[in-house]
Design an enzyme around this catalytic site. Structure first.
Site, PDB file in Angstrom:
ATOM      1  N   ASP A   1       0.710  -1.200  -0.020  1.00 38.51           N
ATOM      2  CA  ASP A   1      -0.091   0.207  -0.099  1.00 38.51           C
ATOM      3  C   ASP A   1       0.910   1.267   0.108  1.00 38.51           C
ATOM      4  O   ASP A   1       1.840   1.459   0.832  1.00 38.51           O
ATOM      5  CB  ASP A   1      -1.121  -0.024   1.350  1.00 38.51           C
ATOM      6  CG  ASP A   1      -1.836   1.119   1.320  1.00 38.51           C
ATOM      7  OD1 ASP A   1      -2.732   1.305   0.221  1.00 38.51           O
ATOM      8  OD2 ASP A   1      -1.664   1.965   2.169  1.00 38.51           O
TER       9      ASP A   1
ATOM     10  N   GLU B   1       1.487  -0.019  -4.874  1.00 40.80           N
ATOM     11  CA  GLU B   1       0.807   1.094  -5.278  1.00 40.80           C
ATOM     12  C   GLU B   1       1.546   2.454  -4.899  1.00 40.80           C
ATOM     13  O   GLU B   1       2.049   2.588  -3.958  1.00 40.80           O
ATOM     14  CB  GLU B   1      -0.560   0.805  -4.012  1.00 40.80           C
ATOM     15  CG  GLU B   1      -1.506   2.211  -4.693  1.00 40.80           C
ATOM     16  CD  GLU B   1      -2.334   2.763  -3.424  1.00 40.80           C
ATOM     17  OE1 GLU B   1      -3.084   3.676  -3.693  1.00 40.80           O
ATOM     18  OE2 GLU B   1      -2.123   2.496  -2.263  1.00 40.80           O
TER      19      GLU B   1
END
Length: 647
Positions: A257, A294
């Site tokens: 993330d 990401e």
């Protein structure tokens, strides 16, 4: 290091905690026994205990007289404030020992939130729906974070025990059963992990050592200390955690993330070291493991090889594709969508993962990104919806609510037939209209109010001024559960059948096996909001004509030059026949089905022949298709006839 409670077997367990700033740490068992740990020169406090069995609960007593769970706890059965529990990972009987994940280029992700995917809200609830996922045709289940968070409902990005599997989902055994069941069904598993911050409630890490730093700030507060004093131990904590999911839970890929918030100015970035460790582990266990980042940086250094100064990740999320598609289909231009909204942007996105590749970004007010030319499409994950793009809206609206219904097929076509790795967000395949809102279950009143105010501020740059639904109201959470009755209902059945058709087409059609974005031929007309693309491979060609406007648009001879057969079109119906057509005629021999002569279009003439190769969804008489125009949000998916087809 081997942090946490490491059960060795035969009643032996080694307890280790990294606490460089503490002179003394005492292990306290639920039985009341207290045992001092011995500290070494690296700040590790440890003890080897006998007479310990799996299921033993414990915590640590600190010099200030307080107690705390193990920062590297493997299980928090009573939540973030309860004791930690000893786990024997070797006790689970794996039945996937011959499992090999598919090549990354064959991944088709399906992103789920464990708590809202099924009525049960558990890993078992997912296992019961594996046959549905297999029938859909996905190849990789992507699970939003499961590291222990406060309460029993949360997106997962407020986790505070990175090694502990959420107790309300089913704990470590539940996750193992899920991964094992997926592998036995032929599905890979990707797990979302959060290494850029800890949640605000239940975080004990700073009580043991300098895990956080004030030298940087992220959108969530203090950054993880990857490069300051004491950072060696912090880096090891997260490097060990990445390998933990691969080794003990047989996970195939980690989705990292927001890696742009990994603040590391050291000579060797934490992700470079992580990718090296993952590569070494892959060789050790004899199966592929993947790291997928990401990032909002539009920077190819994430996937550049380490020996060329890159971070060595296997793939990265490509947001520009989503933004280009979303802005066109919804008309939204607020926030970062202000940088998109043209047919030219989407046309570029089909060929270049970074629409902003050093070009000027009006929203950012500066030049942004670098070029991703030369990279295979399998290095980029694209979507029309995901948890962020849906859930970070004020009302959590899905595309089925925001865009005209015919546009849902355009979105599916664009993503699934792109040269990139497609990602579907749970429920989009049947046109789910239930929202996916932000929800949490914190217990501290000041924290509740701070989060509410933070959500309001986050929406302000989109011009959404009203207060969002209360994230702490249980009804907010309940609204987000998928409606599993929809796939059987009219309208939704049709959308689901179309997704199945596209997924199978992606897997089987030779023209879609070429993953080079630069090999995609794209043409567009901004005035008409018309876009067409062609993909070639294995001696075959596909062409798609797309009307990205709410008006009927005319087609000209150039749009239809050459000979083509209709594979699918926006007026296709009869979802019950979506798969049967494909069963009757495989892609290799389409054109000879039932002995019919099926001729294509010639760009200089009207459609000719008694039948067109109508989509696998239905045999469509030629008169039903107007070759001179496309209806609003309409499309034609065309296939070049094979040599000798119809003869």
């Amino acid at each position: 290091m081997a942090l946490g409670a490491n059960y060795i077997g035969d009643g032996k367990c080694r307890f280790e905690v990294w606490a460089p700033d503490l002179d003394r740490v005492i292990l306290r068992l639920r039985t009341g026994l207290e045992v001092p740990l011995r500290k070494d020169g690296d700040g590790i406090h440890s003890v080897l205990m006998q007479g310990i069995s799996p299921g033993t609960d414990y915590d640590f007593l600190l010099p200030d007289g307080t107690s705390a769970p193990d920062p590297a706890s493997r299980w928090q059965p009573e939540g973030v404030t309860g004791p930690s529990r000893v786990v024997d990972h070797e006790a689970f009987f794996w039945r996937d020992r011959d499992w090999q994940a598919p090549p990354l280029g064959d991944f088709l992700f399906y992103e789920i939130h464990t708590g809202t995917f099924s009525p049960e809200g558990t890993f078992e609830g997912i296992i019961r729906r594996i046959p549905y996922l297999k029938d859909l045709g996905i190849t990789a289940l992507e699970i939003m974070p499961v590291a222990q968070f406060p309460g029993d409902r949360n997106w997962g990005y407020d986790g505070v025990f990175p090694f502990a599997v959420q107790n309300s989902y089913g704990g470590p055994d539940g996750l193992m059963r899920l991964v094992d069941a997926c592998h036995r069904a032929g599905l890979a598993v990707a797990l979302d992990v959060v290494y850029n911050h800890f949640g605000p409630e239940g975080n004990v890490h700073s009580r043991f050592g300098p895990v956080l730093t004030d030298r940087y700030q992220t959108a969530w507060g203090q950054a993880i200390n990857f490069d300051g004093p004491g950072s060696d131990g912090v880096r090891e904590l997260f490097l060990e955690n990445a390998l933990y999911w691969f080794r003990h839970f047989h996970v195939d890929a980690l989705r990292l993330d927001a890696v742009h918030a990994y603040m590391d100015q050291g000579c060797r970035h934490i992700l470079q070291e992580m990718s090296q460790r993952a590569e070494d582990l892959s060789k050790e266990v004899g199966r592929a493991v993947y790291l997928i980042g990401e990032s909002d940086l539009n920077d190819v250094k994430l996937i550049q090889p380490r020996d060329r100064g890159g971070w060595g990740l296997d793939a990265v999320w490509g947001d520009d594709f989503h933004h280009s598609l979303h802005a066109l289909l919804t008309g939204e231009r607020s926030g970062y969508y202000g940088d998109f909204g043209t047919t030219a942007s989407l046309a570029k996105a089909f060929r270049e993962p970074h629409v902003y590749d050093g070009t000027y970004s009006p929203v950012r007010g500066r030049h942004f990104g670098n070029s991703a030319r030369g990279f295979d499409g399998s290095r980029f994950v694209v979507c029309a919806q995901n948890h962020d793009q849906v859930g970070n809206r004020k009302l959590g609206e899905r595309l089925a609510t925001l865009a005209p219904k015919p546009a849902l097929k355009l979105a599916a076509l664009s993503v699934i037939l792109s040269p990139y790795l497609p990602l579907l967000f749970m429920g989009e395949e049947f046109g789910e209209t239930h929202p996916f809102l932000y929800f949490a279950n914190h217990s501290d009143p000041p924290l509740l109010e701070a989060v509410r105010e933070g959500r309001k501020a986050e929406f302000s740059h989109f011009g959404w001024t009203e207060a969002p639904p209360d994230p702490f109201d249980i009804e907010t959470f309940r609204q987000c559960r998928l409606d599993w009755g929809k796939p059987k209902k009219d309208g939704h059945r049709e959308v689901l059948a179309f997704y199945k058709f596209l997924i199978r087409l992606r897997k089987e059609h030779p023209a879609l096996q070429n993953r080079d974005p630069q090999a995609v031929e794209v043409h567009f007309d901004e005035a008409r909001r018309f876009l067409s693309w062609e993909r070639s491979g294995g001696g075959r060609r596909l062409k798609c004509l797309m009307n990205l406007s709410p008006e009927v648009i005319p087609l000209d001879d150039e749009d239809l030059s050459g000979e083509w057969m209709v594979l699918s079109h926006s007026r296709s119906g009869s979802p019950e026949r979506a798969d049967s057509g494909m069963e009757r005629a495989g892609f290799a021999d389409r054109g000879r089905e039932d002995g019919r002569a099926r001729e294509g279009w010639n760009g200089d003439a009207s459609p000719a022949g008694e039948w067109l190769s109508a989509s696998p969804e239905m045999d469509v008489e030629i008169a039903e298709i107007d070759a001179e125009s496309l209806e609003p949000w309409g499309f034609l998916l065309l296939e070049e006839p094979e040599a000798g087809a119809g003869s």
